[in-house]
Motif scaffolding. Structure first.
Motif, PDB file in Angstrom:
ATOM      1  N   ALA A 198       0.839  -1.209   0.000  1.00 52.13           N
ATOM      2  CA  ALA A 198       0.000   0.000   0.000  1.00 52.13           C
ATOM      3  C   ALA A 198       0.869   1.252   0.000  1.00 52.13           C
ATOM      4  N   ALA A 199       1.969   1.206   0.749  1.00 51.62           N
ATOM      5  CA  ALA A 199       2.844   2.377   0.836  1.00 51.62           C
ATOM      6  C   ALA A 199       3.586   2.622  -0.476  1.00 51.62           C
ATOM      7  N   LEU A 200       3.816   1.563  -1.233  1.00 47.56           N
ATOM      8  CA  LEU A 200       4.532   1.700  -2.503  1.00 47.56           C
ATOM      9  C   LEU A 200       3.626   2.264  -3.603  1.00 47.56           C
ATOM     10  N   ALA A 201       2.337   1.969  -3.523  1.00 48.46           N
ATOM     11  CA  ALA A 201       1.402   2.348  -4.588  1.00 48.46           C
ATOM     12  C   ALA A 201       1.371   3.863  -4.763  1.00 48.46           C
ATOM     13  N   GLY A 202       1.569   4.296  -5.992  1.00 49.97           N
ATOM     14  CA  GLY A 202       1.535   5.728  -6.292  1.00 49.97           C
ATOM     15  C   GLY A 202       2.874   6.413  -6.108  1.00 49.97           C
ATOM     16  N   GLY A 203       3.855   5.704  -5.573  1.00 51.10           N
ATOM     17  CA  GLY A 203       5.149   6.310  -5.309  1.00 51.10           C
ATOM     18  C   GLY A 203       6.146   6.092  -6.443  1.00 51.10           C
ATOM     19  N   SER A 204       7.330   6.635  -6.273  1.00 50.85           N
ATOM     20  CA  SER A 204       8.373   6.505  -7.283  1.00 50.85           C
ATOM     21  C   SER A 204       9.337   5.392  -6.882  1.00 50.85           C
ATOM     22  N   LEU A 205      10.365   5.224  -7.710  1.00 50.68           N
ATOM     23  CA  LEU A 205      11.395   4.229  -7.402  1.00 50.68           C
ATOM     24  C   LEU A 205      12.571   4.868  -6.648  1.00 50.68           C
ATOM     25  N   ASP A 206      12.364   6.064  -6.163  1.00 47.46           N
ATOM     26  CA  ASP A 206      13.409   6.739  -5.390  1.00 47.46           C
ATOM     27  C   ASP A 206      13.788   5.876  -4.176  1.00 47.46           C
ATOM     28  N   PRO A 207      15.094   5.623  -3.999  1.00 51.44           N
ATOM     29  CA  PRO A 207      15.521   4.718  -2.919  1.00 51.44           C
ATOM     30  C   PRO A 207      14.985   5.115  -1.541  1.00 51.44           C
ATOM     31  N   ALA A 208      14.926   6.396  -1.251  1.00 52.28           N
ATOM     32  CA  ALA A 208      14.442   6.819   0.064  1.00 52.28           C
ATOM     33  C   ALA A 208      12.965   6.476   0.232  1.00 52.28           C
ATOM     34  N   VAL A 209      12.213   6.614  -0.852  1.00 49.18           N
ATOM     35  CA  VAL A 209      10.784   6.279  -0.827  1.00 49.18           C
ATOM     36  C   VAL A 209      10.607   4.777  -0.605  1.00 49.18           C
ATOM     37  N   LEU A 210      11.404   4.002  -1.352  1.00 47.97           N
ATOM     38  CA  LEU A 210      11.324   2.543  -1.225  1.00 47.97           C
ATOM     39  C   LEU A 210      11.700   2.115   0.189  1.00 47.97           C
ATOM     40  N   ARG A 211      12.703   2.743   0.716  1.00 48.64           N
ATOM     41  CA  ARG A 211      13.204   2.402   2.043  1.00 48.64           C
ATOM     42  C   ARG A 211      12.121   2.632   3.115  1.00 48.64           C
ATOM     43  N   ARG A 212      11.410   3.768   2.970  1.00 49.98           N
ATOM     44  CA  ARG A 212      10.344   4.069   3.948  1.00 49.98           C
ATOM     45  C   ARG A 212       9.232   3.021   3.875  1.00 49.98           C
ATOM     46  N   ALA A 213       8.887   2.644   2.649  1.00 49.99           N
ATOM     47  CA  ALA A 213       7.824   1.628   2.486  1.00 49.99           C
ATOM     48  C   ALA A 213       8.282   0.285   3.049  1.00 49.99           C
ATOM     49  N   ALA A 214       9.524  -0.074   2.735  1.00 47.63           N
ATOM     50  CA  ALA A 214      10.045  -1.379   3.162  1.00 47.63           C
ATOM     51  C   ALA A 214      10.104  -1.493   4.687  1.00 47.63           C
ATOM     52  N   ALA A 215      10.292  -0.351   5.353  1.00 40.07           N
ATOM     53  CA  ALA A 215      10.400  -0.367   6.820  1.00 40.07           C
ATOM     54  C   ALA A 215       9.134  -0.921   7.463  1.00 40.07           C
ATOM     55  N   LEU A 216       8.007  -0.786   6.749  1.00 41.64           N
ATOM     56  CA  LEU A 216       6.745  -1.277   7.312  1.00 41.64           C
ATOM     57  C   LEU A 216       6.722  -2.803   7.443  1.00 41.64           C
ATOM     58  N   ALA A 217       7.617  -3.471   6.715  1.00 45.09           N
ATOM     59  CA  ALA A 217       7.681  -4.943   6.807  1.00 45.09           C
ATOM     60  C   ALA A 217       8.134  -5.386   8.196  1.00 45.09           C
ATOM     61  N   ALA A 218       8.845  -4.496   8.885  1.00 42.27           N
ATOM     62  CA  ALA A 218       9.420  -4.861  10.182  1.00 42.27           C
ATOM     63  C   ALA A 218       8.411  -4.764  11.322  1.00 42.27           C
ATOM     64  N   GLU A 219       7.234  -4.224  11.028  1.00 43.02           N
ATOM     65  CA  GLU A 219       6.225  -4.080  12.076  1.00 43.02           C
ATOM     66  C   GLU A 219       5.889  -5.439  12.696  1.00 43.02           C
ATOM     67  N   GLY A 220       6.044  -5.544  13.986  1.00 44.50           N
ATOM     68  CA  GLY A 220       5.699  -6.800  14.663  1.00 44.50           C
ATOM     69  C   GLY A 220       6.776  -7.869  14.589  1.00 44.50           C
ATOM     70  N   ALA A 221       7.865  -7.594  13.853  1.00 42.97           N
ATOM     71  CA  ALA A 221       8.925  -8.596  13.734  1.00 42.97           C
ATOM     72  C   ALA A 221       9.644  -8.760  15.072  1.00 42.97           C
ATOM     73  N   GLN A 222      10.011 -10.000  15.391  1.00 45.22           N
ATOM     74  CA  GLN A 222      10.673 -10.269  16.663  1.00 45.22           C
ATOM     75  C   GLN A 222      11.862 -11.194  16.441  1.00 45.22           C
ATOM     76  N   GLY A 223      13.061 -10.672  16.673  1.00 45.55           N
ATOM     77  CA  GLY A 223      14.249 -11.507  16.593  1.00 45.55           C
ATOM     78  C   GLY A 223      14.427 -12.289  17.874  1.00 45.55           C
ATOM     79  N   ARG A 224      15.225 -13.357  17.772  1.00 48.08           N
ATOM     80  CA  ARG A 224      15.463 -14.189  18.962  1.00 48.08           C
ATOM     81  C   ARG A 224      16.947 -14.260  19.272  1.00 48.08           C
ATOM     82  N   GLY A 225      17.693 -13.262  18.822  1.00 45.67           N
ATOM     83  CA  GLY A 225      19.126 -13.250  19.092  1.00 45.67           C
ATOM     84  C   GLY A 225      19.921 -13.401  17.814  1.00 45.67           C
ATOM     85  N   HIS A 226      20.185 -14.657  17.447  1.00 39.61           N
ATOM     86  CA  HIS A 226      21.018 -14.899  16.267  1.00 39.61           C
ATOM     87  C   HIS A 226      20.368 -14.431  14.965  1.00 39.61           C
ATOM     88  N   ASN A 227      19.041 -14.330  14.958  1.00 39.62           N
ATOM     89  CA  ASN A 227      18.372 -13.945  13.703  1.00 39.62           C
ATOM     90  C   ASN A 227      17.922 -12.491  13.688  1.00 39.62           C
TER      91      ASN A 227
END
Lengths: 160, 332
Positions: free
Chosen positions: B281-310
């Motif tokens: 959803a965040a990517l839709a309507g946006g450009s391929l500008d790396p900063a824009v992509l980076r902001r959208a990609a950050a949403l993938a980390a929502e709720g992510a939980q590492g366990r140390g090594h990962n």
């Protein structure tokens, strides 16, 4: 428990054998049929030393239940030479010393033949990619890759 | 291997009547198709079914492409699908995911249905020397949560299981909104692939929605505006014959330099193939500008939980999304 009776073709000859359900094709080839050219390296599909073809497709015989050979056409390393006449790949492996300990060699030969059968003019990258299912811990691969490339060139020359 | 009875039924109806079930270690009977994963599980005593029901020759192996999209018979091999012209041209993410999986030998043997049902590579699941594995022995605990968990999932996990789904193909298919046709004794049903694998929750030993006596008959991939400009990026510890540490499947519908619509799914990080709708959803309507992509990609980390090594996977998966979109976006 009753054994399973399997009818198949190996290196052009009709073969029948009896096996237990848990036996792999590799076990039957080596231990029952005396075809010990196919090797067991890892037993889990990683090393390719057990490579054979089934209906012309390159597979790991260690990942195949022997019972699944029913009705299929298998080719092993034993079927590669014609009598005393080595296959060009076998000759080239000898000529270029594309082996050291030799455990991986049957698998590499079967895999290389399967590659050249479908792509007679591979690039080096393609050869490396399509032999990625075969591991060699001795040669560093270079001689093997060179042997396959040279045979491909020789065979194209002959076919011309 | 433990002894088992091998059934070789004459037709699919007879095979379904055995009520075997894939992906459950407590199922007394299980199906076998290409066998590349099953034989390993049997060799390592991870699976000890009383009965194995062979599907050899019983399932459709055709690959059909048409205006509606793609239909992959469950018995089609990874090798054949990977080089099918329609797949290569119209659904490159599928071809790339397959060609970056396993080895030529394994791709010649392994089937579409089996690929979706392959078991996790969690070393504790695969090694019966470890007593604690809720996926292998329900209620026994999880050795990975406080163990060597570099390869494990960071999304979709539970306190009972953090094993990652290992399929590359499934990640590509989830991004393309594929579905599976299931066939059982009672008839046929269709399940979107995103709903096919179950989250572990407190029943990690149940991996899919398959009922006893039910098999995958085919995979369907709808035609879409995004599939043609798609890409599979796989990050792994060595260049071939290795599972993903992190992977990203992306598909883009471009309007000049703008993203009209994007589909993004992740592998190596989820307990099941992981689609990230918020990133899309965040990517839709946006450009391929790396900063824009980076902001959208950050949403993938929502709720992510590492366990140390990962822990590193949480950052790596965002970078993988950005790189995969840049690659797909640069495609004609």
């Amino acid at each position: 428990m009753a054994k399973l009776h399997i009818s198949t073709t190996i290196n052009g000859e009709p073969i029948e054998f009896l096996c237990d359900p848990p036996q792999t094709m590799l076990e039957v080839l080596r231990d029952q049929l005396g075809l010990t050219g196919s090797k067991e390296g890892c037993g889990s599909g990683d090393c390719g030393a057990c490579s054979i073809t089934v209906d012309g497709r390159l597979v790991c015989s260690c990942l195949m239940l022997a019972a699944e050979a029913e009705g299929h056409r298998l080719e092993t390393i034993e079927g590669m030479a014609r009598g005393d006449q080595l296959h060009p790949l076998q000759k080239k492996f000898v000529e270029l010393a594309a082996l050291q300990c030799g455990i991986c060699t049957p698998g590499f030969l079967v895999a290389s033949k399967a590659l050249l059968d479908r792509n007679p003019n591979p690039t080096e990258t393609e050869v490396r990619y399509w032999l990625a299912g075969n591991l060699c811990r001795c040669t560093g691969y270079d001689k093997i890759i060179r042997a396959v490339m040279e045979v491909a060139a020789d065979m194209r020359e002959t076919a011309r | 291997m433990h002894t088992f009875i091998l059934e070789r039924p004459r037709d699919l109806a007879a095979a379904l009547a055995f009520h075997a079930q894939a992906g459950r270690n407590d199922a007394p009977a299980e199906y076998i198709a290409g066998g590349t994963d099953m034989v390993q599980l049997l060799q390592e005593h991870v699976r000890r079914p009383e009965r194995l029901v062979s599907l050899a020759g019983l399932l459709d192996g055709h690959i059909e492409a048409g205006p509606q999209g793609l239909r992959l018979g469950a018995a089609a091999t990874m090798a054949d699908v990977a080089v099918h012209p329609a797949v290569v041209e119209q659904f490159p993410v599928i071809s790339e995911a397959l060609l970056n999986s396993a080895s030529p030998q394994v791709r010649n043997q392994a089937t579409m249905g089996g690929n979706l049902l392959q078991r996790t590579r969690c070393p504790y699941f695969r090694d019966v020397g470890y007593a604690a594995c809720n996926k292998r022995s329900p209620g026994s605990g999880c050795s990975a949560i406080d163990g060597e968990n570099r390869w494990h999932a960071v999304v979709g996990t539970s306190d009972d299981c953090i094993a990652a789904n290992p399929s590359d193909l499934a990640v590509a298919l989830v991004a393309l909104e594929a579905g599976v046709e299931l066939r059982g004794a009672g008839g046929q049903r269709f399940v979107p692939l995103i709903d096919f694998h179950r989250l572990p929750g407190n029943t990690p030993h149940i991996e899919s929605v398959l009922e006893p006596g039910e098999v995958i008959a085919a995979i369907t991939v709808p035609a879409s505006s995004t599939a043609r400009r798609s890409h599979y990026l796989k990050v792994r510890d060595r260049a071939s014959f290795e599972f993903a540490v992190v992977s990203a499947a992306v598909a883009l519908d471009m309007d000049g330099g703008r993203i009209r619509a994007a589909r993004v799914a992740l592998g190596g990080v989820g307990t099941k193939p992981w689609r990230v709708p918020k990133v899309e959803a965040a990517l839709a309507g946006g450009s391929l500008d790396p900063a824009v992509l980076r902001r959208a990609a950050a949403l993938a980390a929502e709720g992510a939980q590492g366990r140390g090594h990962n822990d590193f996977k949480i950052e790596l998966m965002q970078r993988a999304i950005v790189r995969a979109i840049e690659t797909a976006g640069a495609r004609a």
